[in-house]
Design an enzyme around this catalytic site. Structure first.
Site, PDB file in Angstrom:
ATOM      1  N   ASN A 209       0.847  -1.192   0.000  1.00 50.90           N
ATOM      2  CA  ASN A 209       0.000   0.000   0.000  1.00 50.90           C
ATOM      3  C   ASN A 209       0.885   1.245   0.000  1.00 50.90           C
ATOM      4  OD1 ASN A 209       0.383   0.986   2.874  1.00 50.90           O
ATOM      5  ND2 ASN A 209      -0.314  -1.110   3.258  1.00 50.90           N
ATOM      6  N   ILE A 307      -2.504  -6.357  14.686  1.00 51.00           N
ATOM      7  CA  ILE A 307      -1.433  -6.098  15.664  1.00 51.00           C
ATOM      8  C   ILE A 307      -1.955  -5.220  16.796  1.00 51.00           C
ATOM      9  CG2 ILE A 307       0.868  -5.065  15.938  1.00 51.00           C
ATOM     10  CD1 ILE A 307       1.156  -5.794  12.831  1.00 51.00           C
ATOM     11  N   LYS A 339     -13.819   1.655  15.529  1.00 54.51           N
ATOM     12  CA  LYS A 339     -12.515   0.974  15.658  1.00 54.51           C
ATOM     13  C   LYS A 339     -11.996   1.019  17.084  1.00 54.51           C
ATOM     14  CE  LYS A 339     -10.851   1.160  11.048  1.00 54.51           C
ATOM     15  NZ  LYS A 339     -10.136   1.834  10.002  1.00 54.51           N
TER      16      LYS A 339
HETATM   17  N1  CTP Z   1      -3.845  -2.367  12.407  1.00 56.80           N
HETATM   18  C1  CTP Z   1      -3.026  -3.344  12.901  1.00 56.80           C
HETATM   19  N2  CTP Z   1      -3.023  -4.578  12.320  1.00 56.80           N
HETATM   20  C2  CTP Z   1      -3.829  -4.852  11.279  1.00 56.80           C
HETATM   21  C3  CTP Z   1      -4.672  -3.846  10.750  1.00 56.80           C
HETATM   22  C4  CTP Z   1      -4.658  -2.596  11.340  1.00 56.80           C
HETATM   23  O1  CTP Z   1      -2.285  -3.092  13.850  1.00 56.80           O
HETATM   24  N3  CTP Z   1      -3.796  -6.038  10.744  1.00 56.80           N
HETATM   25  C5  CTP Z   1      -3.879  -1.071  13.079  1.00 56.80           C
HETATM   26  C6  CTP Z   1      -3.304   0.075  12.272  1.00 56.80           C
HETATM   27  O2  CTP Z   1      -1.920   0.243  12.536  1.00 56.80           O
HETATM   28  C7  CTP Z   1      -4.120   1.236  12.791  1.00 56.80           C
HETATM   29  C8  CTP Z   1      -5.452   0.610  13.137  1.00 56.80           C
HETATM   30  O3  CTP Z   1      -5.219  -0.782  13.296  1.00 56.80           O
HETATM   31  O4  CTP Z   1      -3.598   1.751  13.985  1.00 56.80           O
HETATM   32  C9  CTP Z   1      -6.524   0.790  12.127  1.00 56.80           C
HETATM   33  O5  CTP Z   1      -6.052   0.501  10.838  1.00 56.80           O
HETATM   34  P1  CTP Z   1      -6.992   0.735   9.590  1.00 56.80           P
HETATM   35  O6  CTP Z   1      -6.272   0.294   8.355  1.00 56.80           O
HETATM   36  O7  CTP Z   1      -7.573   2.100   9.631  1.00 56.80           O
HETATM   37  O8  CTP Z   1      -8.184  -0.225   9.933  1.00 56.80           O
HETATM   38  P2  CTP Z   1      -8.450  -1.711   9.657  1.00 56.80           P
HETATM   39  O9  CTP Z   1      -8.426  -2.450  10.945  1.00 56.80           O
HETATM   40  O10 CTP Z   1      -7.548  -2.245   8.600  1.00 56.80           O
HETATM   41  O11 CTP Z   1      -9.949  -1.651   9.154  1.00 56.80           O
HETATM   42  P3  CTP Z   1     -10.518  -1.196   7.718  1.00 56.80           P
HETATM   43  O12 CTP Z   1      -9.469  -1.569   6.713  1.00 56.80           O
HETATM   44  O13 CTP Z   1     -11.760  -1.946   7.612  1.00 56.80           O
HETATM   45  O14 CTP Z   1     -10.741   0.283   7.793  1.00 56.80           O
END
Ligand code: CTP
Length: 402
Positions: A209, A307, A339
């Site tokens: 990404n 994580i 979230k």
């Molecule tokens: N995060 C994480 N591990 C993952 C996914 C997300 O630690 N596998 C953490 C990111 O570092 C951030 C938070 O969760 O602090 C939210 O990440 P975001 O990408 O906004 O959300 P997602 O959980 O991926 O949800 P979505 O993609 O549905 O918005």
């Protein structure tokens, strides 16, 4: 505060404020600092190597190629042995060289070869100071971790009045002392995740990404500046490791989780990484070949570990403060609140990553802080400012939690 035992490499560039640097040498020596000094060719037009040597108690260094005592590598040891590099005056020209990574004289070579914190005391004419090139260079240097003191406003040597005057000697000394004194987060262990993750499809292809890691790295740097012992777990990024931080480089979400769990216990965890939500269930062991006329392959994905949620649910090993980001392109606050609850963290920085906001790869961030008590809008701020402000909140939050 004493600076005994501190080795400060002072670089004096070519500006009229160089005369103040002689006084700076005296004040720092009075406080016990060891003070090797470097004069640029321009600096030596304003003050003499003899005055610098007399005040610093050691010969002034001027020439890159005269440092032959360790086979021409003295520029490495001069900067490596220092605890801090101070550039005073920091001219527009020297900062431009630093920003561009030039190393065509002793000062610029030392600065490029250094792995130590650098404090800049800019000094120049008002128009030079305001020029977008100077401002962009300084912003870039700050994003790489450079510290800054001044400039102040007032009468300039060129006869104009305004910004650009080198900070007073007392201010520079205070900034140096501030750097060495224990910050409000001294003794605090922190973990920061940053950057994207790359999930392999085969040995040469991956799902990734657009995250640059700038925000997470800025937070790691800001935490370290306040005295925290920081482990930064970074996905693949093209920006420099922050100084004074332990950086662990990973590629995949699974590796990032392992590194995060290995960094525990910590008091605070900030998950700023853009972790891939899915990975390829069975990455190919060999490069997938294109078969003429064949159908394109399909990818079967499986969920990656979360994580942030894992750290927030780590039981007795849970950090006292667990902070996440919510990267959203729409319904920013609703998604962020959801979230916060779903992931079990203490605070969420809700981040507008719509194309219009220019967050990915850019230097600014459009952020709202979402906590159990409500929402605080923080816009508009640079990523460094977001980091500084978040770190202030962390210091307050940890005091409450202690
Ligand atoms: N995060 C994480 N591990 C993952 C996914 C997300 O630690 N596998 C953490 C990111 O570092 C951030 C938070 O969760 O602090 C939210 O990440 P975001 O990408 O906004 O959300 P997602 O959980 O991926 O949800 P979505 O993609 O549905 O918005």
């Amino acid at each position: 505060m004493t600076l005994a035992g501190r080795r400060i490499l002072l670089i004096i560039a070519g500006g009229i404020a160089a005369y103040k640097s002689l006084d700076l040498i005296r004040r720092l020596r009075e406080k016990g600092a060891e003070l090797p000094c470097v004069l640029t060719a321009g600096g030596a037009r304003f003050i003499t190597p003899l005055s610098v040597a007399a005040l610093s108690g050691q010969p002034a260094h001027e020439d890159l190629f005269s440092l032959t005592d360790d086979f021409g590598m003295a520029h490495i040891s001069l900067s490596r042995q220092a605890d801090l590099l101070v550039v005073a005056p920091a001219t527009a020209d020297l900062m431009a060289k630093m920003a561009a990574g030039l190393a065509d004289d002793l000062a610029s070579t030392l600065l490029l070869a250094s792995d130590k914190p650098i404090l800049l005391a800019p000094s120049m004419n008002l128009m030079m100071w305001r020029h977008p090139a100077t401002q962009a260079n300084l912003q870039l240097l700050r994003s790489r971790g450079a510290l800054q003191v001044g400039p102040g406003a007032g009468d300039l040597a060129c006869g104009e009045v305004g910004d650009g005057r080198m900070a007073e000697v007392a201010e520079i000394v205070a900034a140096i002392e501030g750097h060495f004194s224990a910050g409000p987060l001294s003794g605090v262990r922190a973990l920061v995740t940053s950057g994207p993750t790359f999930e392999p499809i085969d040995p040469v292809r991956f799902i990734g990404n657009r995250s640059s890691g700038k925000q997470g790295h800025a937070i790691a740097r800001a935490l370290a500046r306040q005295g925290a012992a920081v482990t930064l777990i970074s996905g693949p990024v093209s920006i420099a490791d922050p100084p004074g931080v332990t950086t662990v480089k990973v590629e995949t979400a699974a590796q990032m989780l392992d590194a995060a769990l290995a960094a525990l216990p910590v008091e605070v965890a900030v998950c700023a990484a853009a972790v891939a939500d899915w990975r390829v269930a069975r990455p190919a062991a060999e490069k997938t070949k294109k078969v003429a006329g064949g159908t394109p392959p399909s990818l079967v994905l499986e969920a990656n570990p979360d994580i942030l949620a894992t750290l927030a649910a780590a039981g007795p090993r849970r950090p006292r403060l667990v902070i996440g980001f919510a990267a959203e392109t729409e319904q920013l606050l609703d998604h962020a609140r959801a979230k916060l609850a779903r992931k079990g963290c203490d605070l969420i920085l809700a981040n507008d990553v719509s194309a219009a906001a220019g967050t990915f790869g850019g230097d600014a961030n459009t952020v709202h802080l979402v906590g159990p008590d409500g929402v605080e809008p923080w816009l508009p701020l640079s990523k460094d400012e977001v980091a500084d402000r978040l770190v202030q909140r962390i210091a307050v939050g940890l005091r409450g939690a202690r």
